[in-house]
Write an enzyme that holds these catalytic residues in place. Structure first.
Site, short mmCIF file in Angstrom:
data_model
loop_
_atom_site.label_atom_id
_atom_site.label_comp_id
_atom_site.label_asym_id
_atom_site.label_seq_id
_atom_site.Cartn_x
_atom_site.Cartn_y
_atom_site.Cartn_z
N PHE A 77 -15.04 3.56 13.24
CA PHE A 77 -16.24 4.37 13.00
C PHE A 77 -16.34 5.57 13.95
O PHE A 77 -16.28 6.74 13.53
CB PHE A 77 -17.45 3.44 13.13
N ASP A 109 -3.79 3.20 15.92
CA ASP A 109 -4.78 2.24 15.42
C ASP A 109 -4.06 1.11 14.69
O ASP A 109 -3.15 1.35 13.91
CB ASP A 109 -5.76 2.95 14.47
N LYS A 110 -4.52 -0.11 14.95
CA LYS A 110 -3.91 -1.30 14.37
C LYS A 110 -4.34 -1.52 12.92
O LYS A 110 -3.75 -2.35 12.22
CB LYS A 110 -4.33 -2.51 15.23
N THR A 120 -19.85 1.05 26.44
CA THR A 120 -21.14 0.82 25.80
C THR A 120 -22.24 0.56 26.82
O THR A 120 -21.97 0.06 27.92
CB THR A 120 -21.02 -0.39 24.85
N ASP A 121 -23.48 0.83 26.41
CA ASP A 121 -24.62 0.51 27.28
C ASP A 121 -24.83 -1.00 27.40
O ASP A 121 -25.55 -1.47 28.28
CB ASP A 121 -25.90 1.20 26.78
N GLU A 122 -24.19 -1.77 26.50
CA GLU A 122 -24.42 -3.22 26.51
C GLU A 122 -23.89 -3.89 27.78
O GLU A 122 -24.24 -5.03 28.06
CB GLU A 122 -23.78 -3.88 25.29
N TYR A 160 -18.54 -9.94 23.40
CA TYR A 160 -18.18 -8.53 23.23
C TYR A 160 -18.52 -7.72 24.48
O TYR A 160 -17.65 -7.04 25.05
CB TYR A 160 -18.91 -7.94 22.01
N LYS A 193 -16.14 -5.69 27.27
CA LYS A 193 -16.24 -4.25 27.54
C LYS A 193 -16.51 -4.03 29.03
O LYS A 193 -15.94 -3.12 29.65
CB LYS A 193 -17.35 -3.61 26.70
P1 NAD Z 1 -14.95 -0.05 15.07
O1 NAD Z 1 -14.89 -1.54 15.05
O2 NAD Z 1 -15.57 0.67 13.92
O3 NAD Z 1 -13.46 0.54 15.23
C1 NAD Z 1 -12.54 -0.01 16.11
C2 NAD Z 1 -11.15 0.54 15.75
O4 NAD Z 1 -10.20 0.02 16.70
C3 NAD Z 1 -10.67 0.14 14.36
O5 NAD Z 1 -10.11 1.25 13.69
C4 NAD Z 1 -9.61 -0.91 14.64
O6 NAD Z 1 -8.58 -0.96 13.64
C5 NAD Z 1 -9.07 -0.44 15.98
N1 NAD Z 1 -8.45 -1.53 16.75
C6 NAD Z 1 -8.98 -2.76 17.01
N2 NAD Z 1 -8.11 -3.48 17.73
C7 NAD Z 1 -7.03 -2.70 17.95
C8 NAD Z 1 -5.80 -2.89 18.64
N3 NAD Z 1 -5.51 -4.05 19.26
N4 NAD Z 1 -4.92 -1.87 18.67
C9 NAD Z 1 -5.19 -0.69 18.04
N5 NAD Z 1 -6.33 -0.46 17.36
C10 NAD Z 1 -7.24 -1.46 17.32
O7 NAD Z 1 -15.66 0.31 16.44
P2 NAD Z 1 -16.63 1.54 16.80
O8 NAD Z 1 -18.02 1.16 16.51
O9 NAD Z 1 -16.06 2.78 16.24
O10 NAD Z 1 -16.46 1.55 18.39
C11 NAD Z 1 -15.44 2.33 19.01
C12 NAD Z 1 -15.59 2.22 20.51
O11 NAD Z 1 -16.87 2.70 20.90
C13 NAD Z 1 -15.47 0.79 21.04
O12 NAD Z 1 -14.76 0.83 22.27
C14 NAD Z 1 -16.92 0.38 21.28
O13 NAD Z 1 -17.01 -0.57 22.31
C15 NAD Z 1 -17.53 1.71 21.69
N6 NAD Z 1 -18.97 1.87 21.45
C16 NAD Z 1 -19.48 1.65 20.20
C17 NAD Z 1 -20.83 1.88 19.97
C18 NAD Z 1 -21.44 1.69 18.59
O14 NAD Z 1 -22.64 1.89 18.43
N7 NAD Z 1 -20.67 1.34 17.56
C19 NAD Z 1 -21.66 2.29 21.02
C20 NAD Z 1 -21.09 2.49 22.29
C21 NAD Z 1 -19.74 2.29 22.49
O1 TDX Z 2 -28.20 -7.53 9.68
C1 TDX Z 2 -28.56 -7.24 10.83
N1 TDX Z 2 -29.87 -7.34 11.15
C2 TDX Z 2 -30.35 -7.03 12.40
O2 TDX Z 2 -31.57 -7.13 12.65
C3 TDX Z 2 -27.63 -6.78 11.84
C4 TDX Z 2 -26.16 -6.66 11.51
C5 TDX Z 2 -28.13 -6.45 13.08
N2 TDX Z 2 -29.44 -6.59 13.37
C6 TDX Z 2 -29.95 -6.18 14.69
C7 TDX Z 2 -29.16 -6.66 15.89
C8 TDX Z 2 -29.37 -5.53 16.89
O3 TDX Z 2 -30.60 -5.69 17.58
O4 TDX Z 2 -29.84 -4.75 14.72
C9 TDX Z 2 -29.47 -4.28 16.01
C10 TDX Z 2 -28.16 -3.51 15.91
O5 TDX Z 2 -27.15 -4.44 15.58
P1 TDX Z 2 -25.59 -4.03 15.50
O6 TDX Z 2 -25.42 -2.94 14.51
O7 TDX Z 2 -24.80 -5.27 15.34
O8 TDX Z 2 -25.37 -3.36 16.93
P2 TDX Z 2 -25.49 -3.91 18.45
O9 TDX Z 2 -25.30 -5.37 18.52
O10 TDX Z 2 -26.72 -3.31 19.04
O11 TDX Z 2 -24.18 -3.22 19.09
C11 TDX Z 2 -23.81 -1.87 18.70
O12 TDX Z 2 -24.17 -0.96 19.71
C12 TDX Z 2 -23.48 -1.04 20.93
C13 TDX Z 2 -22.32 -1.79 18.43
O13 TDX Z 2 -21.97 -2.73 17.42
C14 TDX Z 2 -21.53 -2.04 19.68
O14 TDX Z 2 -20.14 -1.85 19.43
C15 TDX Z 2 -21.98 -1.05 20.73
O15 TDX Z 2 -21.35 -1.33 21.95
#
Ligand code: NAD
Ligand code: TDX
Length: 357
Positions: free
Chosen positions: A12, A33-34, A121-123, A148, A152
């Site tokens: 994403f 990417d895997k 991540t902020d988590e 998770y 991180k």
């Molecule tokens: P995502 O799950 O959508 O994408 C992860 C990608 O990494 C995928 O394309 C997957 O194929 C690839 N991948 C997984 N394992 C792998 C491996 N062993 N080798 C190579 N590629 C691999 O995740 P995202 O939401 O895009 O998050 C990306 C980064 O941002 C992560 O490090 C996550 O911790 C961080 N992050 C995400 C959020 C959020 O809101 N989604 C917020 C803060 C930080």
């Molecule tokens: O169906 C749902 N209903 C619901 O209430 C889902 C999937 C989630 N939730 C809640 C859980 C969380 O409070 O919504 C909030 C957001 O959930 P997620 O999208 O799973 O995100 P979160 O757990 O907050 O983590 C995300 O932000 C920080 C990303 O997935 C992480 O990769 C990033 O580090």
């Protein structure tokens, strides 16, 4: 800096970053990417071949990583197992990719003397109370809650150790919750949008009072580029756009934005260990590096995201039933009574709980 290796570029945030880099810079990019269940090469379709190359492979593959790192100027590390709910069901891939994969990359950038930027991540900071006035800063102690977020946090600490012990030129950014196009339908916002498209009621964990600090993926990308350009090696920067909202408000905004009654959702089983609130103070990034978000109007960003999922069903349709089956097998059920106004059919292990409206 001319050539970047971007890990996780088919996920994403990585895919949004690649599109942002292609549109706003002259950089050349190699994606590693895997293509796990979360990676989609189609998210990177149509990019110019003179500036972009895709390599399918694992960041834990030391030989492959070594050869790719040797050929670039800097590495931006997005690849991770990223979904909290998956980490509760099966933590091992999170340790392998998030900890071991980061180690493999650090060893390669150390050997080849390359710049490294670690996406986190902020988590890692745990949760805040709803009435806590102090938001997360670069000085907040680590206190992760889930498999998770603990992996991180572990990867962040590895980066800090490689900076201090081996002089690796690395920066770290900890960002809040992203939204926008190309997000897997397991995540909160796309799950609800695609449920509504399918005529299924959105699903709110527990009471829905949990607060997330939403940022558009393009603002995350502009911040990462700014850190690559001007960030000080060894430093950490928090990325956020002052987008705090509780989950109930977000689900209601999605429903209204899609022409449905605001209360046409179900409360379902809460996530075990569910963090109550995240909130980022991004003053350092703004004052020291001069960054500011350009997409901080959540209503506008959400409308664009809803439109994207409506227009790109081909992209997400293949993910949907497997994502819902995971929730179902994890025991997600519609809650009746005390915690909310659940209505419609109880899930009881079924994927579909009821119809919207
Ligand atoms: P995502 O799950 O959508 O994408 C992860 C990608 O990494 C995928 O394309 C997957 O194929 C690839 N991948 C997984 N394992 C792998 C491996 N062993 N080798 C190579 N590629 C691999 O995740 P995202 O939401 O895009 O998050 C990306 C980064 O941002 C992560 O490090 C996550 O911790 C961080 N992050 C995400 C959020 C959020 O809101 N989604 C917020 C803060 C930080
Ligand atoms: O169906 C749902 N209903 C619901 O209430 C889902 C999937 C989630 N939730 C809640 C859980 C969380 O409070 O919504 C909030 C957001 O959930 P997620 O999208 O799973 O995100 P979160 O757990 O907050 O983590 C995300 O932000 C920080 C990303 O997935 C992480 O990769 C990033 O580090």
């Amino acid at each position: 800096m001319l050539r970047l290796l971007v890990t996780g570029g088919a996920g994403f945030i990585g895919a949004n970053f690649i599109h942002y880099v292609m549109a706003h810079t002259d950089l050349q990019v190699v994606v590693l990417d895997k293509l796990t269940y979360a990676g989609h090469e189609s998210s990177l379709a149509g990019l110019p071949t003179d500036r972009f190359r895709f390599v399918k492979g694992d960041i834990c593959d030391a030989e492959l990583v070594d050869s790719l790192v040797a050929g670039v100027d800097a590495v931006v590390h997005y690849a991770a197992e990223s979904h909290n709910d998956n980490s509760l069901a099966d933590p091992l891939p999170f340790l392998q990719t998030n900890i071991m994969g980061t180690y493999v990359l650090l060893d390669a950038v150390r050997k080849h003397g390359k710049r490294f930027h670690h996406i986190s991540t902020d988590e890692v900071y745990g949760e805040l109370a709803l009435d806590e006035p102090q938001r997360f800063t670069e000085h907040t102690p680590y206190n992760p809650s889930s498999p998770y977020s603990s992996t991180k946090a572990g990867s962040d600490l590895l980066v800090r150790a490689w900076v201090r012990s081996f002089g690796v030129e690395a920066t770290i950014s900890n960002c809040s919750n992203n939204y926008g196009p190309f997000q897997h339908v397991e995540k909160f916002i796309p799950r609800q949008i695609t449920n509504i498209i399918d005529g299924v009621r959105p699903r709110l964990y527990g009471s829905g009072e949990n607060v997330r600090d939403w940022i558009h993926a393009d603002d995350h990308s502009s911040a990462v580029l700014r850190i690559l350009e001007r960030g000080v090696p060894g430093e950490t920067y928090l990325i956020g756009a002052d987008g705090e909202r509780n989950n109930k408000d977000v689900i209601e905004a999605i429903l209204v934005g899609m022409g449905q009654p605001a209360d046409a959702y179900d409360h379902v089983t809460d996530r075990p260990g569910h963090d109550l609130r995240y909130a980022i103070d991004s003053s350092r990034l703004r004052t020291e590096l001069g960054w500011a978000p350009s997409h901080a109007d959540f209503a506008v960003g959400l409308a664009g995201t809803i439109a994207w999922y409506r227009d790109n069903e081909d992209w997400w349709r293949g993910q949907k039933s497997a994502a819902e089956a995971k929730y179902s097998s994890a025991g997600e059920q519609v809650q009746h009574g005390a915690s909310g106004q659940a209505s419609g059919a109880a899930a009881t292990g079924q994927v579909i709980s009821g119809q919207v409206g």
